[in-house]
Design a protein around this motif. Sequence first.
Motif, short mmCIF file in Angstrom:
data_model
loop_
_atom_site.label_atom_id
_atom_site.label_comp_id
_atom_site.label_asym_id
_atom_site.label_seq_id
_atom_site.Cartn_x
_atom_site.Cartn_y
_atom_site.Cartn_z
N THR A 4 0.84 -1.22 0.00
CA THR A 4 0.00 0.00 0.00
C THR A 4 0.87 1.25 0.00
O THR A 4 0.57 2.24 -0.69
N ALA A 5 1.96 1.21 0.78
CA ALA A 5 2.87 2.35 0.85
C ALA A 5 3.49 2.63 -0.53
O ALA A 5 3.61 3.80 -0.94
N LYS A 6 3.88 1.57 -1.26
CA LYS A 6 4.46 1.75 -2.59
C LYS A 6 3.43 2.35 -3.56
O LYS A 6 3.75 3.24 -4.35
N GLN A 7 2.18 1.84 -3.46
CA GLN A 7 1.11 2.37 -4.31
C GLN A 7 0.85 3.85 -4.00
O GLN A 7 0.67 4.66 -4.91
N LEU A 8 0.83 4.18 -2.71
CA LEU A 8 0.56 5.57 -2.29
C LEU A 8 1.65 6.50 -2.81
O LEU A 8 1.36 7.60 -3.32
N THR A 9 2.90 6.09 -2.67
CA THR A 9 4.01 6.91 -3.16
C THR A 9 3.91 7.16 -4.65
O THR A 9 4.11 8.28 -5.15
N SER A 10 3.58 6.10 -5.38
CA SER A 10 3.43 6.23 -6.83
C SER A 10 2.29 7.19 -7.18
O SER A 10 2.41 8.04 -8.06
N ASP A 11 1.17 7.07 -6.48
CA ASP A 11 0.02 7.94 -6.76
C ASP A 11 0.33 9.40 -6.45
O ASP A 11 -0.08 10.31 -7.19
#
Length: 857
Positions: free
Chosen positions: A172-179
Amino acid sequence: MNQLDQIYDNAAEHTKIKILEDVDRYLGSQEAMPTYKEYLSERFHYIDQICVNVWLNKITTKISKHEKKKYLSDKGYETENVDRKLINHLFRTEMRDYQPFNTSEWLNDRFESKNEEWVDRYKKARAHFLQKAEEERLQRKKYLIRETIEEKIDEIIEQEYSLLYLYIRHMTAKQLTSDFKNKTRYCQVDTFALEEKLEEAGGFNSDAYNAMADFLGELTGNIHKTFHWGKGYFEYETYYYVYKNNISGYLSDTLQTLALRNLPEELFEEYEETYGKPLTGKAVKKLIAHTLHDINESFFESIQEEYVEDLLKLADIPFDPSIHKELFEKDLEDRERQKAEELAEHQRKKEEEARMLEYVFGQEYSPSLERAKRYVLHIGETNTGKTHHALEGMKLASSGMYLAPLRLLALEVYDKLNRDDVPCSLKTGEEEKLVSGSQHLSCTVEMFHEKDFFDVIVIDEAQMITDKDRGFSWYKAITKANANEVHIIGSRSAKSMMLQLLGDADIVLNEYSRDIPLEVEAKEFKFKHVRKGDALICFSRKRVLETASRLQQEGHSVSMIYGSMPPETRKKQVLRFINGETSVIVSTDAIGMGLNLPIRRIVFLENEKFDGTKRRILTSQEVKQIAGRAGRKGLYNIGKVAFTKDIKRMKALLEMEDEPVHTFAIAPTNTVFERFQRYYRDLGTFFELWDKFESPKGTKKAALTEERDLYERIRGTEIEAKLGIMDLYGFLHLPFSKKEHDLVRQWEETMYAIIEGVELPEPRIKNRNLEELELTYKAIGLHLLFLYRLEQRTEALYWERLREEISDHVHERLKTDIKELSRKCRRCGKKLPWEHEFQICDACHTTRSKRYSYYRR
């Protein structure tokens, strides 16, 4: 009843099928073949019952109710107004013995002496039975292996639960950073309306979000279909749905891998042996579907509580369970500490707000009698002389003040005292009449000021203390009266409340009963029964005018009273009735307060009224207040009361014992505003705090709806900026009809004139018809409220004279306009009969009903 024969044939065929099914079930369950006679001996009771049940069920469902009733009638039964269930029961009873099907004969023809056919049927039935048994055994085995695998997967999940969450958190953290780096932020006023286009609002700023839940409400820019209450529709998508689906995907793949890696080898072998195919990841996903849903909900809920700042720091750290566990525990500890601090701060503010609310509001609304030495209560029914006795005491005093619920009553007492050679001045919000040398004052209850001392103060209609909007004026007058003696006049319902408020004060209680009895007429009132001395009661200005017009057209002379009528006009209308110039009076419930008239009979043309929210039946107190005006000692020694319908119910309301009032209304005072200003300076906050303040037991807060509505018109304008909070509230609180659009506009224009320091705009004078004259009267009244509040008394005198002229015009127009008035359909304008119950004609009602039916199709 030819239909019976057809149904019978159908039932017979159905019976045969059911019997053969029973034969097969019986034969299949036997390990050794039984004989045909053995079957009959065991099953003949059941076989006979099959025939009866099939027949009765068929005729119950296939024969119409009409045919059943006709058949039963021919048999001599009474069928009119008989319950459907009883009809069915009687018909089934009659049909039970109708040509019974001979099951034994049919079975004998089919199987007796036909051994080969019986043996063949046994073999097939037994083979089918054994096949079904094997299928059930296999299904049971499949169920057990699935259950075992699910239990093992649950054990694996329980062991790896913490690791699973750490992994989902990292993903989730990786997805959030990307977004945050790559996605655009969108804004829209109404999230759900696709008609409104989205606007780009730049990139995401991590400082704008605390928890993940804050970010998940942002729009992705896409449209998706969602369901509410089973109905699907399209709306703009938020990240909430995106992240929930992502987490579900991460979990599904991870759990599948964990299960395939950790399940015991023997379970794979047993599964393949039972199903005839290997256990694959796809099969595992089906087995964990329910578990996956529960974990997904739990993890997603936890993710929403995570701080955005913590997840953004986590994204670039390679996934090592021990490192991520340590980071999570630290973040969780920090988060719980921060929440505890926020909770403590919230509690501190809550306690501080509670202390402030108690200081600003609470202290003001604890009953305390401050000055009066003696209280005299005048308690009793309407028209019993309560006000007369109280005023006699005030006339003898060196100084006195009378507090009225209505401007008309204040005017009446002002006239009465001056006629009796007791100099008395008048003061209402809209006028002042100062009499030289007077020590007595007649005014409306809102004009009460606690600093003014009088020898005697008279407070009329004290039961009004319960009124949600005005009640506090009575409370304040009763508890803050600055006098040697205070006379309080009220209904029996107010007695216990008054005694409770006055506590241990020196109290004299005078209770009054009617000398003139009330008699309810047994017959429903009709217009042809109108007689001299009647007062006809209805509950709208329109109905009063229509009724008066009808009476005049039928040869009666009529006076009228309704709430929006100018008090001077009302006074003249009343005098015409008192002096015998008119024989009948038509009034709203305004007649019930303070008007003593030579009324022979009170006639309720309506039993309901609109109270500003809904139409409702009159209360017992309302019926008594109005009906009590009937009778005049020496003229009408019996007061008669009539109703147009529902006499028994209305009589019960009239005779019902008064229920004591238990609560009184409270409203903001100057002291409250003085205390409030030690904390805040704007009325918006004041209204918010007023809502939060919990009214003390035995009280109810005024809604302040009208003041709020006016405030919203000038919120944030120069008016609010330039006026002090107490002055502004005073203008908001001015007593005028705030439902009249023209008056609200006049109020707003005058407010701007005040803050700009220019002359007040003059009210618009309109006189084309009765409605315009009455509105003009109200507009001048509002202008006078401003003039007296601004101490412009000289100019007020001119407008008082002009208002009196307007009231004269209203009086004259009532004489002329009413004669030609008629009831008309409000849709097409067609003339309606006086007795017509509705406000639209039958033709318009039919047209509207057809149109409504068309749109409902």
